[in-house]
Write a protein that holds these residues in place. Structure first.
Motif, PDB file in Angstrom:
ATOM      1  N   LEU A  24       0.843  -1.191   0.000  1.00 25.41           N
ATOM      2  CA  LEU A  24       0.000   0.000   0.000  1.00 25.41           C
ATOM      3  C   LEU A  24       0.878   1.240   0.000  1.00 25.41           C
ATOM      4  CD1 LEU A  24      -2.982   0.916   0.256  1.00 25.41           C
ATOM      5  CD2 LEU A  24      -2.721   0.758   2.736  1.00 25.41           C
ATOM      6  N   LEU A  25       0.705   2.088  -0.993  1.00 29.40           N
ATOM      7  CA  LEU A  25       1.420   3.357  -1.075  1.00 29.40           C
ATOM      8  C   LEU A  25       0.386   4.474  -1.126  1.00 29.40           C
ATOM      9  CD1 LEU A  25       4.180   2.549  -3.750  1.00 29.40           C
ATOM     10  CD2 LEU A  25       4.448   2.599  -1.256  1.00 29.40           C
ATOM     11  N   ILE A  26       0.399   5.330  -0.115  1.00 26.17           N
ATOM     12  CA  ILE A  26      -0.569   6.421  -0.043  1.00 26.17           C
ATOM     13  C   ILE A  26       0.184   7.745  -0.011  1.00 26.17           C
ATOM     14  CG2 ILE A  26      -2.464   7.441   1.254  1.00 26.17           C
ATOM     15  CD1 ILE A  26      -3.122   4.734   2.356  1.00 26.17           C
ATOM     16  N   GLU A  27      -0.142   8.602  -0.955  1.00 23.15           N
ATOM     17  CA  GLU A  27       0.514   9.905  -1.035  1.00 23.15           C
ATOM     18  C   GLU A  27      -0.053  10.868   0.000  1.00 23.15           C
ATOM     19  OE1 GLU A  27       0.063  11.377  -4.980  1.00 23.15           O
ATOM     20  OE2 GLU A  27       1.056   9.660  -5.913  1.00 23.15           O
ATOM     21  N   LYS A  28       0.757  11.854   0.375  1.00 24.92           N
ATOM     22  CA  LYS A  28       0.293  12.872   1.307  1.00 24.92           C
ATOM     23  C   LYS A  28      -0.924  13.595   0.731  1.00 24.92           C
ATOM     24  CE  LYS A  28       4.646  13.701   3.702  1.00 24.92           C
ATOM     25  NZ  LYS A  28       5.690  14.676   4.105  1.00 24.92           N
ATOM     26  N   GLY A  29      -1.951  13.738   1.553  1.00 18.07           N
ATOM     27  CA  GLY A  29      -3.158  14.434   1.151  1.00 18.07           C
ATOM     28  C   GLY A  29      -4.146  13.589   0.375  1.00 18.07           C
ATOM     29  N   GLN A  30      -3.828  12.323   0.146  1.00 14.05           N
ATOM     30  CA  GLN A  30      -4.689  11.461  -0.666  1.00 14.05           C
ATOM     31  C   GLN A  30      -5.828  10.882   0.168  1.00 14.05           C
ATOM     32  OE1 GLN A  30      -2.695   7.983  -2.526  1.00 14.05           O
ATOM     33  NE2 GLN A  30      -3.471   8.773  -4.449  1.00 14.05           N
ATOM     34  N   LEU A  31      -6.938  10.587  -0.507  1.00 13.13           N
ATOM     35  CA  LEU A  31      -8.056   9.898   0.123  1.00 13.13           C
ATOM     36  C   LEU A  31      -8.153   8.527  -0.531  1.00 13.13           C
ATOM     37  CD1 LEU A  31     -11.468  11.594   0.954  1.00 13.13           C
ATOM     38  CD2 LEU A  31     -11.046   9.138   1.014  1.00 13.13           C
ATOM     39  N   TYR A  32      -7.841   7.496   0.225  1.00 11.13           N
ATOM     40  CA  TYR A  32      -7.646   6.140  -0.293  1.00 11.13           C
ATOM     41  C   TYR A  32      -8.689   5.217   0.327  1.00 11.13           C
ATOM     42  CZ  TYR A  32      -4.445   2.773  -2.539  1.00 11.13           C
ATOM     43  OH  TYR A  32      -3.862   1.857  -3.384  1.00 11.13           O
ATOM     44  N   GLY A  33      -9.242   4.318  -0.474  1.00 14.64           N
ATOM     45  CA  GLY A  33     -10.232   3.373   0.008  1.00 14.64           C
ATOM     46  C   GLY A  33      -9.678   1.965   0.115  1.00 14.64           C
ATOM     47  N   MET A 212     -20.612   1.781  -1.710  1.00 14.61           N
ATOM     48  CA  MET A 212     -19.854   2.004  -2.944  1.00 14.61           C
ATOM     49  C   MET A 212     -20.053   3.402  -3.510  1.00 14.61           C
ATOM     50  SD  MET A 212     -17.924  -0.535  -3.619  1.00 14.61           S
ATOM     51  CE  MET A 212     -17.643  -0.504  -1.847  1.00 14.61           C
ATOM     52  N   LYS A 213     -21.203   4.009  -3.235  1.00 19.29           N
ATOM     53  CA  LYS A 213     -21.429   5.375  -3.699  1.00 19.29           C
ATOM     54  C   LYS A 213     -20.468   6.323  -2.995  1.00 19.29           C
ATOM     55  CE  LYS A 213     -25.006   8.906  -4.331  1.00 19.29           C
ATOM     56  NZ  LYS A 213     -26.433   9.261  -4.121  1.00 19.29           N
ATOM     57  N   LEU A 214     -20.282   6.104  -1.706  1.00 14.95           N
ATOM     58  CA  LEU A 214     -19.338   6.927  -0.950  1.00 14.95           C
ATOM     59  C   LEU A 214     -17.917   6.700  -1.445  1.00 14.95           C
ATOM     60  CD1 LEU A 214     -19.339   7.558   2.879  1.00 14.95           C
ATOM     61  CD2 LEU A 214     -17.214   7.044   1.686  1.00 14.95           C
ATOM     62  N   VAL A 215     -17.533   5.443  -1.596  1.00 16.99           N
ATOM     63  CA  VAL A 215     -16.171   5.106  -2.029  1.00 16.99           C
ATOM     64  C   VAL A 215     -15.865   5.713  -3.390  1.00 16.99           C
ATOM     65  CG1 VAL A 215     -14.655   3.218  -2.746  1.00 16.99           C
ATOM     66  CG2 VAL A 215     -15.991   3.002  -0.650  1.00 16.99           C
ATOM     67  N   SER A 216     -16.759   5.501  -4.350  1.00 19.98           N
ATOM     68  CA  SER A 216     -16.508   6.004  -5.705  1.00 19.98           C
ATOM     69  C   SER A 216     -16.611   7.514  -5.776  1.00 19.98           C
ATOM     70  CB  SER A 216     -17.487   5.372  -6.697  1.00 19.98           C
ATOM     71  OG  SER A 216     -18.828   5.700  -6.363  1.00 19.98           O
ATOM     72  N   GLY A 217     -17.344   8.110  -4.814  1.00 23.68           N
ATOM     73  CA  GLY A 217     -17.545   9.547  -4.833  1.00 23.68           C
ATOM     74  C   GLY A 217     -16.403  10.358  -4.258  1.00 23.68           C
ATOM     75  N   ALA A 232      -7.196  -6.293  -6.392  1.00 17.09           N
ATOM     76  CA  ALA A 232      -7.077  -5.249  -7.418  1.00 17.09           C
ATOM     77  C   ALA A 232      -6.718  -3.941  -6.742  1.00 17.09           C
ATOM     78  CB  ALA A 232      -8.384  -5.098  -8.198  1.00 17.09           C
ATOM     79  N   ALA A 233      -6.146  -3.029  -7.504  1.00 19.41           N
ATOM     80  CA  ALA A 233      -5.817  -1.703  -6.995  1.00 19.41           C
ATOM     81  C   ALA A 233      -5.838  -0.720  -8.156  1.00 19.41           C
ATOM     82  CB  ALA A 233      -4.452  -1.700  -6.309  1.00 19.41           C
ATOM     83  N   GLY A 234      -6.218   0.527  -7.858  1.00 23.83           N
ATOM     84  CA  GLY A 234      -6.248   1.543  -8.908  1.00 23.83           C
ATOM     85  C   GLY A 234      -7.310   2.584  -8.649  1.00 23.83           C
ATOM     86  N   THR A 235      -7.750   3.253  -9.711  1.00 19.24           N
ATOM     87  CA  THR A 235      -8.788   4.271  -9.575  1.00 19.24           C
ATOM     88  C   THR A 235     -10.131   3.599  -9.291  1.00 19.24           C
ATOM     89  OG1 THR A 235      -9.371   4.267 -11.921  1.00 19.24           O
ATOM     90  CG2 THR A 235      -7.565   5.724 -11.235  1.00 19.24           C
ATOM     91  N   PRO A 236     -11.078   4.334  -8.686  1.00 19.19           N
ATOM     92  CA  PRO A 236     -12.395   3.743  -8.432  1.00 19.19           C
ATOM     93  C   PRO A 236     -13.046   3.181  -9.692  1.00 19.19           C
ATOM     94  CG  PRO A 236     -12.180   5.783  -7.216  1.00 19.19           C
ATOM     95  CD  PRO A 236     -10.967   5.683  -8.082  1.00 19.19           C
ATOM     96  N   GLU A 237     -12.929   3.892 -10.797  1.00 14.96           N
ATOM     97  CA  GLU A 237     -13.545   3.430 -12.036  1.00 14.96           C
ATOM     98  C   GLU A 237     -12.959   2.097 -12.493  1.00 14.96           C
ATOM     99  OE1 GLU A 237     -14.406   4.976 -16.628  1.00 14.96           O
ATOM    100  OE2 GLU A 237     -13.124   6.152 -15.280  1.00 14.96           O
ATOM    101  N   ASP A 238     -11.630   2.000 -12.470  1.00 15.81           N
ATOM    102  CA  ASP A 238     -10.984   0.763 -12.906  1.00 15.81           C
ATOM    103  C   ASP A 238     -11.310  -0.397 -11.972  1.00 15.81           C
ATOM    104  OD1 ASP A 238      -9.849   2.048 -15.053  1.00 15.81           O
ATOM    105  OD2 ASP A 238      -7.922   2.414 -14.061  1.00 15.81           O
ATOM    106  N   VAL A 239     -11.237  -0.129 -10.676  1.00 14.75           N
ATOM    107  CA  VAL A 239     -11.422  -1.194  -9.692  1.00 14.75           C
ATOM    108  C   VAL A 239     -12.858  -1.695  -9.667  1.00 14.75           C
ATOM    109  CG1 VAL A 239     -11.483  -1.678  -7.216  1.00 14.75           C
ATOM    110  CG2 VAL A 239      -9.477  -0.560  -8.215  1.00 14.75           C
ATOM    111  N   LEU A 240     -13.819  -0.772  -9.645  1.00 18.17           N
ATOM    112  CA  LEU A 240     -15.212  -1.180  -9.507  1.00 18.17           C
ATOM    113  C   LEU A 240     -15.788  -1.784 -10.784  1.00 18.17           C
ATOM    114  CD1 LEU A 240     -16.566   1.734  -7.291  1.00 18.17           C
ATOM    115  CD2 LEU A 240     -15.744  -0.519  -6.590  1.00 18.17           C
TER     116      LEU A 240
END
Length: 252
Positions: A24-33, A212-217, A232-240
């Motif tokens: 898991l790599l999370i950048e500063k200021g990122q919102l990660y699910g 999922m609405k909250l996560v993707s939003g 899986a890992a990536g953007t909400p669109e790719d993952v979901l």
């Protein structure tokens, strides 16, 4: 720049491999699910990040500092705070005092001053009241500052727990199913509040959520776990839209 770096994280309980080779790599200021079906290992990951469990293998670094082996209190002071799936407020204390409990490490007066109300005690208490009210205002709870926490509606108790976590001045805030039990209107309001908190305090957030609405939003990236392993890992669109995620998580 990465704030949190988790590499090859794993833990075994006897013969059970609960988490295996999670990265898991999370950048500063990122919102990660962090999502996945029940029993996928999400809360176990949170317990590893906060020192409740010590990993069998792997590394956890916050701002380049290794956290493995540190106690939960040491990790909190290093800059990680969390909420819980089941609300853990001090329900017989006021809303204000719940937030102030998280500010106590910043009080700056001695134990003797605290008992005898000497020196800088009153000045520090006033400062903590002001800081706690400032945080409560972000969550629209300042008007209920002197209510007992247990008398708040469920949705506001959820908000108060996040406010208390924020009061520890964390670099990384872990939210464990913050919308659990909320109605759609409360969830929408919570989404707005989380975004406001991130913007105002520049905080990094990792959340577990089934909505999922909250996560993707609101999430910029997502990691999906299944049976303790990365699916899986990536953007909400790719993952979901990933067929494996749809099969494992959504049951389709």
């Amino acid at each position: 720049m990465n704030l949190l770096e988790v590499k090859n994280l794993g833990i075994s309980f006897g013969g059970l491999r609960a988490v295996d080779n999670v990265n898991l790599l999370i950048e500063k200021g990122q919102l990660y699910g962090l999502i996945g079906p029940n029993g996928a290992g999400k809360t176990t990951v949170f317990n590893l990040l906060t020192g409740v469990y010590r990993p069998t293998d792997g590394t956890i670094k916050l701002d380049g500092v290794d956290l493995v082996g540190k106690s939960p209190s040491e990790i909190c002071k290093s800059g990680i705070a969390r909420t819980f799936q089941n609300i853990r407020l001090f329900k017989k204390m006021t809303v204000l005092d719940n937030v102030k409990t998280a500010l106590h490490n910043q009080q700056g007066y001695s134990l003797a001053e605290s008992f005898l109300h000497l020196g800088s005690y009153f000045k520090r208490e006033k400062s903590m009241d002001e800081k706690a009210l400032e945080i409560l205002k972000v969550f629209d709870l300042d008007g209920q500052a002197h209510y007992l926490a247990g008398n708040l509606p469920y949705g506001k108790q959820r908000k108060l727990e996040i406010a208390r976590g924020l009061a520890t001045n964390p670099k990384l805030l872990l939210l464990d199913e913050p919308a659990a039990g909320m109605n759609p209107n409360e969830t929408a309001e919570l989404m707005d509040t989380i975004q406001l908190v991130r913007k105002r305090y520049g905080i990094t957030i990792l959340l577990i959520e089934h909505d999922m609405k909250l996560v993707s939003g609101i999430c910029e990236k997502i990691l999906v776990l299944n049976f303790g392993m990365e699916l899986a890992a990536g953007t909400p669109e790719d993952v979901l839209n990933n067929p494996e995620v749809i099969t494992a998580y959504l049951g389709e």
